[in-house]
Design a protein around this motif. Structure first.
Motif, PDB file in Angstrom:
ATOM      1  N   GLY A 180       0.865  -1.179   0.000  1.00  0.00           N
ATOM      2  CA  GLY A 180       0.000   0.000   0.000  1.00  0.00           C
ATOM      3  C   GLY A 180       0.890   1.213   0.000  1.00  0.00           C
ATOM      4  N   CYS A 181       1.021   1.813   1.156  1.00  0.00           N
ATOM      5  CA  CYS A 181       1.839   3.018   1.288  1.00  0.00           C
ATOM      6  C   CYS A 181       3.332   2.688   1.287  1.00  0.00           C
ATOM      7  CB  CYS A 181       1.476   3.738   2.575  1.00  0.00           C
ATOM      8  SG  CYS A 181       1.891   2.798   4.071  1.00  0.00           S
ATOM      9  N   GLU A 182       3.679   1.490   1.706  1.00  0.00           N
ATOM     10  CA  GLU A 182       5.057   1.011   1.849  1.00  0.00           C
ATOM     11  C   GLU A 182       5.908   1.889   2.768  1.00  0.00           C
ATOM     12  OE1 GLU A 182       6.901  -1.362  -1.002  1.00  0.00           O
ATOM     13  OE2 GLU A 182       5.192  -1.310  -2.365  1.00  0.00           O
ATOM     14  N   ASN A 183       5.235   2.535   3.721  1.00  0.00           N
ATOM     15  CA  ASN A 183       5.971   3.267   4.763  1.00  0.00           C
ATOM     16  C   ASN A 183       5.373   3.032   6.151  1.00  0.00           C
ATOM     17  OD1 ASN A 183       3.732   4.896   4.868  1.00  0.00           O
ATOM     18  ND2 ASN A 183       4.711   6.703   4.008  1.00  0.00           N
ATOM     19  N   GLY A 184       4.565   1.992   6.282  1.00  0.00           N
ATOM     20  CA  GLY A 184       4.049   1.595   7.583  1.00  0.00           C
ATOM     21  C   GLY A 184       2.789   2.282   8.047  1.00  0.00           C
ATOM     22  N   ASP A 185       2.162   3.085   7.210  1.00  0.00           N
ATOM     23  CA  ASP A 185       0.976   3.824   7.642  1.00  0.00           C
ATOM     24  C   ASP A 185      -0.351   3.093   7.417  1.00  0.00           C
ATOM     25  OD1 ASP A 185       2.406   6.006   8.577  1.00  0.00           O
ATOM     26  OD2 ASP A 185       2.300   7.064   6.667  1.00  0.00           O
ATOM     27  N   CYS A 186      -0.475   2.337   6.320  1.00  0.00           N
ATOM     28  CA  CYS A 186      -1.802   1.840   5.952  1.00  0.00           C
ATOM     29  C   CYS A 186      -2.156   0.478   6.538  1.00  0.00           C
ATOM     30  CB  CYS A 186      -1.961   1.812   4.434  1.00  0.00           C
ATOM     31  SG  CYS A 186      -1.050   0.490   3.609  1.00  0.00           S
ATOM     32  N   GLY A 187      -1.187  -0.374   6.792  1.00  0.00           N
ATOM     33  CA  GLY A 187      -1.464  -1.686   7.373  1.00  0.00           C
ATOM     34  C   GLY A 187      -1.892  -2.759   6.396  1.00  0.00           C
ATOM     35  N   ALA A 188      -1.910  -2.475   5.098  1.00  0.00           N
ATOM     36  CA  ALA A 188      -2.321  -3.481   4.118  1.00  0.00           C
ATOM     37  C   ALA A 188      -1.361  -4.667   4.072  1.00  0.00           C
ATOM     38  CB  ALA A 188      -2.433  -2.855   2.726  1.00  0.00           C
ATOM     39  N   CYS A 189      -0.144  -4.465   4.519  1.00  0.00           N
ATOM     40  CA  CYS A 189       0.884  -5.502   4.487  1.00  0.00           C
ATOM     41  C   CYS A 189       1.026  -6.241   5.808  1.00  0.00           C
ATOM     42  CB  CYS A 189       2.227  -4.889   4.104  1.00  0.00           C
ATOM     43  SG  CYS A 189       2.865  -3.769   5.373  1.00  0.00           S
ATOM     44  N   THR A 190       0.088  -6.066   6.729  1.00  0.00           N
ATOM     45  CA  THR A 190       0.210  -6.651   8.059  1.00  0.00           C
ATOM     46  C   THR A 190       0.269  -8.174   8.012  1.00  0.00           C
ATOM     47  OG1 THR A 190      -0.953  -4.777   9.050  1.00  0.00           O
ATOM     48  CG2 THR A 190      -0.874  -6.799  10.347  1.00  0.00           C
ATOM     49  N   ILE A 191       1.211  -8.720   8.759  1.00  0.00           N
ATOM     50  CA  ILE A 191       1.349 -10.162   8.974  1.00  0.00           C
ATOM     51  C   ILE A 191       1.521 -10.348  10.487  1.00  0.00           C
ATOM     52  CG2 ILE A 191       2.285 -10.698   6.700  1.00  0.00           C
ATOM     53  CD1 ILE A 191       4.738 -10.619   9.467  1.00  0.00           C
ATOM     54  N   LEU A 192       1.547 -11.590  10.933  1.00  0.00           N
ATOM     55  CA  LEU A 192       1.846 -11.856  12.331  1.00  0.00           C
ATOM     56  C   LEU A 192       3.247 -12.422  12.422  1.00  0.00           C
ATOM     57  CD1 LEU A 192      -1.485 -13.482  13.579  1.00  0.00           C
ATOM     58  CD2 LEU A 192      -0.806 -11.079  13.615  1.00  0.00           C
ATOM     59  N   LEU A 193       4.009 -11.887  13.320  1.00  0.00           N
ATOM     60  CA  LEU A 193       5.380 -12.337  13.558  1.00  0.00           C
ATOM     61  C   LEU A 193       5.445 -12.747  15.025  1.00  0.00           C
ATOM     62  CD1 LEU A 193       8.012 -12.541  11.939  1.00  0.00           C
ATOM     63  CD2 LEU A 193       8.633 -10.331  12.869  1.00  0.00           C
ATOM     64  N   ASP A 194       5.599 -14.047  15.242  1.00  0.00           N
ATOM     65  CA  ASP A 194       5.516 -14.595  16.600  1.00  0.00           C
ATOM     66  C   ASP A 194       4.244 -14.121  17.300  1.00  0.00           C
ATOM     67  OD1 ASP A 194       7.827 -16.069  16.285  1.00  0.00           O
ATOM     68  OD2 ASP A 194       9.108 -14.651  17.364  1.00  0.00           O
ATOM     69  N   GLY A 195       3.144 -14.082  16.558  1.00  0.00           N
ATOM     70  CA  GLY A 195       1.835 -13.745  17.104  1.00  0.00           C
ATOM     71  C   GLY A 195       1.514 -12.272  17.206  1.00  0.00           C
ATOM     72  N   LYS A 196       2.455 -11.415  16.864  1.00  0.00           N
ATOM     73  CA  LYS A 196       2.236  -9.964  16.965  1.00  0.00           C
ATOM     74  C   LYS A 196       2.088  -9.368  15.577  1.00  0.00           C
ATOM     75  CE  LYS A 196       3.074  -9.921  21.413  1.00  0.00           C
ATOM     76  NZ  LYS A 196       1.966 -10.090  22.287  1.00  0.00           N
ATOM     77  N   PRO A 197       1.151  -8.432  15.395  1.00  0.00           N
ATOM     78  CA  PRO A 197       1.005  -7.805  14.080  1.00  0.00           C
ATOM     79  C   PRO A 197       2.211  -6.932  13.746  1.00  0.00           C
ATOM     80  CG  PRO A 197      -0.576  -6.883  15.654  1.00  0.00           C
ATOM     81  CD  PRO A 197       0.179  -7.940  16.365  1.00  0.00           C
ATOM     82  N   VAL A 198       2.697  -7.102  12.532  1.00  0.00           N
ATOM     83  CA  VAL A 198       3.863  -6.365  12.045  1.00  0.00           C
ATOM     84  C   VAL A 198       3.574  -5.933  10.615  1.00  0.00           C
ATOM     85  CG1 VAL A 198       6.299  -6.614  11.389  1.00  0.00           C
ATOM     86  CG2 VAL A 198       5.477  -7.645  13.496  1.00  0.00           C
ATOM     87  N   LYS A 199       4.003  -4.752  10.280  1.00  0.00           N
ATOM     88  CA  LYS A 199       3.864  -4.265   8.903  1.00  0.00           C
ATOM     89  C   LYS A 199       5.076  -4.758   8.117  1.00  0.00           C
ATOM     90  CE  LYS A 199       0.851  -0.764  10.511  1.00  0.00           C
ATOM     91  NZ  LYS A 199       0.653   0.594  10.924  1.00  0.00           N
ATOM     92  N   SER A 200       4.827  -5.715   7.240  1.00  0.00           N
ATOM     93  CA  SER A 200       5.924  -6.411   6.559  1.00  0.00           C
ATOM     94  C   SER A 200       6.688  -5.536   5.583  1.00  0.00           C
ATOM     95  CB  SER A 200       5.402  -7.668   5.864  1.00  0.00           C
ATOM     96  OG  SER A 200       4.438  -7.345   4.876  1.00  0.00           O
ATOM     97  N   CYS A 201       6.158  -4.379   5.233  1.00  0.00           N
ATOM     98  CA  CYS A 201       6.892  -3.454   4.360  1.00  0.00           C
ATOM     99  C   CYS A 201       7.989  -2.738   5.127  1.00  0.00           C
ATOM    100  CB  CYS A 201       5.952  -2.429   3.724  1.00  0.00           C
ATOM    101  SG  CYS A 201       5.350  -1.142   4.850  1.00  0.00           S
ATOM    102  N   MET A 202       7.929  -2.811   6.458  1.00  0.00           N
ATOM    103  CA  MET A 202       8.848  -2.052   7.297  1.00  0.00           C
ATOM    104  C   MET A 202       9.967  -2.891   7.901  1.00  0.00           C
ATOM    105  SD  MET A 202       7.886   1.029   7.101  1.00  0.00           S
ATOM    106  CE  MET A 202       8.857   1.748   8.399  1.00  0.00           C
ATOM    107  N   MET A 203      10.038  -4.161   7.512  1.00  0.00           N
ATOM    108  CA  MET A 203      11.112  -4.981   8.067  1.00  0.00           C
ATOM    109  C   MET A 203      11.784  -5.780   6.965  1.00  0.00           C
ATOM    110  SD  MET A 203       9.368  -8.125  10.155  1.00  0.00           S
ATOM    111  CE  MET A 203      10.944  -8.721  10.695  1.00  0.00           C
ATOM    112  N   LEU A 204      13.038  -6.074   7.188  1.00  0.00           N
ATOM    113  CA  LEU A 204      13.789  -6.880   6.241  1.00  0.00           C
ATOM    114  C   LEU A 204      13.449  -8.349   6.448  1.00  0.00           C
ATOM    115  CD1 LEU A 204      17.246  -5.114   6.558  1.00  0.00           C
ATOM    116  CD2 LEU A 204      15.490  -4.753   4.799  1.00  0.00           C
ATOM    117  N   ALA A 205      13.460  -9.098   5.369  1.00  0.00           N
ATOM    118  CA  ALA A 205      13.175 -10.527   5.459  1.00  0.00           C
ATOM    119  C   ALA A 205      14.179 -11.237   6.363  1.00  0.00           C
ATOM    120  CB  ALA A 205      13.171 -11.147   4.062  1.00  0.00           C
ATOM    121  N   VAL A 206      15.440 -10.810   6.336  1.00  0.00           N
ATOM    122  CA  VAL A 206      16.448 -11.465   7.172  1.00  0.00           C
ATOM    123  C   VAL A 206      16.139 -11.311   8.665  1.00  0.00           C
ATOM    124  CG1 VAL A 206      18.300 -11.350   5.459  1.00  0.00           C
ATOM    125  CG2 VAL A 206      18.036  -9.494   7.111  1.00  0.00           C
ATOM    126  N   GLU A 207      15.385 -10.284   9.028  1.00  0.00           N
ATOM    127  CA  GLU A 207      15.018 -10.092  10.428  1.00  0.00           C
ATOM    128  C   GLU A 207      13.998 -11.128  10.901  1.00  0.00           C
ATOM    129  OE1 GLU A 207      15.122  -5.510  11.526  1.00  0.00           O
ATOM    130  OE2 GLU A 207      13.976  -5.857   9.672  1.00  0.00           O
TER     131      GLU A 207
END
Length: 158
Positions: free
Chosen positions: A45-72
């Motif tokens: 979506g915005c690709e800067n963490g504002d819209c939430g369209a990219c939200t996934i769960l990471l260890d059960g917590k919502p995370v905006k996947s556009c804002m983190m590196l895959a290696v993390e």
């Protein structure tokens, strides 16, 4: 700390499966999920963490996947909308019309699912606060809010 350079083969734990991906250290988790693993539920979506369209769960917590590196995400449990099956929140979104065009729906579903898993008795203010992290351009948010409240009641009945 592991240093990654050039293209690297990594294993990511996605939706309960070990998935191999060839990535660059600069690749976002969103890009890897969509382009390397074919999981297109998380949306750019915005690709800067504002819209939430990219939200996934990471260890059960919502995370905006556009804002983190895959290696993390190596060594962490990643849940995408494709891995969320037969939950009260999905049924409630369907029953309450918590979507219109559907673009933002996966992010709202995952965010709402995480909220109700962490706080099944979430109060109104908590629900409003959690819903602020996602944007929808089509609905008036009423169906989305109603779906969260409906799912909350379904969870109590479990």
């Amino acid at each position: 700390m592991i240093a990654y350079k050039d293209y690297t083969s990594v294993i990511l734990n996605v939706n309960g499966e070990k998935r191999k991906a060839i990535i660059k250290p600069s690749d976002t988790l969103l890009r890897v999920l969509r382009e390397e693993l074919g999981l297109t539920g998380a949306k750019p979506g915005c690709e800067n963490g504002d819209c939430g369209a990219c939200t996934i769960l990471l260890d059960g917590k919502p995370v905006k996947s556009c804002m983190m590196l895959a290696v993390e995400a190596i060594g962490m449990e990643i849940i995408t909308i494709e891995g969320l099956n037969n939950t009260e929140i999905q049924q409630a979104f369907y029953e309450e019309g918590g979507f219109q065009c559907g673009y933002c729906t996966p992010g709202f579903l995952l965010n709402s699912y995480a909220l109700l898993e962490e706080k099944p008795d979430a109060e109104d203010e908590e629900i409003k606060e959690w819903l602020k992290s996602n944007l929808c351009r089509c609905t008036g948010y009423e169906g989305i809010k109603n779906a969260v409240y409906s799912a909350k009641e379904k969870i109590k009945e479990r």
